[in-house]
Motif scaffolding. Structure first.
Motif, short mmCIF file in Angstrom:
data_model
loop_
_atom_site.label_atom_id
_atom_site.label_comp_id
_atom_site.label_asym_id
_atom_site.label_seq_id
_atom_site.Cartn_x
_atom_site.Cartn_y
_atom_site.Cartn_z
N ALA A 20 0.84 -1.20 0.00
CA ALA A 20 0.00 0.00 0.00
C ALA A 20 0.87 1.24 0.00
O ALA A 20 1.87 1.32 0.73
CB ALA A 20 -0.93 0.00 1.21
N THR A 21 0.49 2.18 -0.85
CA THR A 21 1.16 3.48 -0.94
C THR A 21 0.08 4.55 -0.83
O THR A 21 -1.11 4.24 -0.74
CB THR A 21 1.88 3.61 -2.29
N ILE A 22 0.50 5.80 -0.85
CA ILE A 22 -0.48 6.89 -0.82
C ILE A 22 -0.42 7.63 -2.15
O ILE A 22 0.64 8.06 -2.59
CB ILE A 22 -0.22 7.83 0.36
N GLY A 23 -1.58 7.74 -2.80
CA GLY A 23 -1.65 8.38 -4.11
C GLY A 23 -1.69 9.90 -4.01
O GLY A 23 -1.79 10.48 -2.92
N THR A 53 5.15 3.14 -7.90
CA THR A 53 6.51 3.65 -7.82
C THR A 53 6.49 5.18 -7.76
O THR A 53 7.20 5.80 -6.96
CB THR A 53 7.34 3.16 -9.01
N LYS A 54 5.68 5.77 -8.62
CA LYS A 54 5.54 7.24 -8.60
C LYS A 54 5.06 7.72 -7.22
O LYS A 54 5.55 8.72 -6.69
CB LYS A 54 4.57 7.69 -9.70
N ASN A 55 4.10 6.99 -6.67
CA ASN A 55 3.61 7.36 -5.34
C ASN A 55 4.74 7.34 -4.32
O ASN A 55 4.87 8.25 -3.50
CB ASN A 55 2.53 6.38 -4.87
N LEU A 56 5.56 6.26 -4.35
CA LEU A 56 6.62 6.12 -3.35
C LEU A 56 7.73 7.14 -3.53
O LEU A 56 8.34 7.58 -2.55
CB LEU A 56 7.20 4.70 -3.41
N LEU A 57 7.97 7.55 -4.78
CA LEU A 57 8.99 8.58 -5.01
C LEU A 57 8.50 9.93 -4.48
O LEU A 57 9.29 10.74 -4.01
CB LEU A 57 9.35 8.65 -6.49
N ALA A 58 7.19 10.14 -4.53
CA ALA A 58 6.62 11.40 -4.02
C ALA A 58 6.41 11.35 -2.51
O ALA A 58 6.50 12.37 -1.82
CB ALA A 58 5.29 11.69 -4.72
N ASN A 59 6.12 10.16 -1.99
CA ASN A 59 5.82 9.99 -0.56
C ASN A 59 6.27 8.59 -0.16
O ASN A 59 5.65 7.60 -0.57
CB ASN A 59 4.31 10.17 -0.33
N PRO A 60 7.33 8.46 0.62
CA PRO A 60 7.90 7.14 0.90
C PRO A 60 7.10 6.28 1.88
O PRO A 60 7.49 5.13 2.15
CB PRO A 60 9.28 7.47 1.49
N ALA A 61 6.00 6.78 2.39
CA ALA A 61 5.20 6.02 3.36
C ALA A 61 4.62 4.77 2.69
O ALA A 61 4.00 4.87 1.63
CB ALA A 61 4.08 6.88 3.92
N ALA B 61 -10.51 8.22 3.75
CA ALA B 61 -9.85 7.58 2.60
C ALA B 61 -9.53 6.12 2.93
O ALA B 61 -8.93 5.83 3.96
CB ALA B 61 -8.57 8.34 2.27
N ALA B 62 -9.93 5.22 2.02
CA ALA B 62 -9.75 3.80 2.30
C ALA B 62 -9.48 3.03 1.03
O ALA B 62 -9.75 3.49 -0.08
CB ALA B 62 -10.98 3.24 3.00
N ASN B 63 -8.93 1.84 1.22
CA ASN B 63 -8.63 0.94 0.13
C ASN B 63 -8.93 -0.47 0.61
O ASN B 63 -8.56 -0.86 1.71
CB ASN B 63 -7.14 1.06 -0.23
N PHE B 64 -9.61 -1.24 -0.24
CA PHE B 64 -9.91 -2.62 0.13
C PHE B 64 -9.47 -3.53 -0.99
O PHE B 64 -9.89 -3.36 -2.13
CB PHE B 64 -11.41 -2.79 0.41
N LEU B 65 -8.58 -4.44 -0.67
CA LEU B 65 -8.02 -5.34 -1.67
C LEU B 65 -8.43 -6.78 -1.34
O LEU B 65 -8.23 -7.26 -0.23
CB LEU B 65 -6.50 -5.21 -1.71
#
Lengths: 133, 133
Positions: A20-23, A53-61, B61-65
């Protein structure tokens, strides 16, 4: 750094987990990914063109959850921040491919795309076993 | 509202999925949860004392996989925001318990705790099948 308890280390041999990443919209995004674990270090080989990957480069959480396929009440949740390094020669990608029976990750990428090594630096580990309660 | 494609609707019968929320530290958190699906609506019965519930009350904000247990390359990712309603009399909790063989969710809670109905309002649906590529 948080560590992974002995009780759940077997899950590091599972084939996949949910990353899981943050968009950009602030919502969590998740996808199923391959991974490679060495000790308490969990790494991923990600194509830089992918949204995660783009998400993680913008926000490493990041968050990585590995479910016990034989016991839906047992899982390992790893929380942390990632560090990202280029993998231009697929050195790490080949290590991941070896884990999965010798897959060549180059075949998953389009011409001109590249890969990074994403390392999850653990901040918190939750080792859950509902069946043991 | 986004909808769940026919190709992946069978996953709505899976026993569990991974619910990701955003914690106070801004990182994603995830846990394996029971759920109840009706049409394109996925709902959860959550105890308000749990961290994931606190996270959702602070940030919807939520995500369900939902992973296909028989095919690690096939899964359904649901992104959205939740709405939360009290369930003081366990009316919805009993519907969830019925899905899981008649479990009484009151037995999972401590005295004084309460439950909410958490409804995931879909913003985006990703129906993945790597094996079909």
């Amino acid at each position: 750094m948080a560590s992974i308890p002995e009780s759940h280390r077997d899950l590091l041999d599972a084939p996949v987990g949910s990353l899981a990443t943050i968009g950009a919209d602030g919502r969590p995004q998740a996808s199923i990914v391959w991974f490679l674990a060495e000790g308490d270090t969990v790494r991923f080989s990600l194509n830089t063109s992918r949204q995660k990957t783009k998400n993680l480069l913008a926000n490493p959480a990041a968050n990585f959850l590995i479910l016990d396929g034989a016991n839906a009440g047992r899982y390992l949740e790893l929380r942390g921040d990632v560090t990202t390094e280029p993998d231009p020669d697929y050195v790490f990608a080949d290590k991941v491919g070896a884990k999965y029976g010798g897959v060549d990750l180059r075949n998953m990428d389009q011409p001109g795309q590249s890969r990074v090594v994403v390392t999850l630096n653990l901040v918190r580990v939750n080792a859950i076993d509902m069946s043991a309660r």
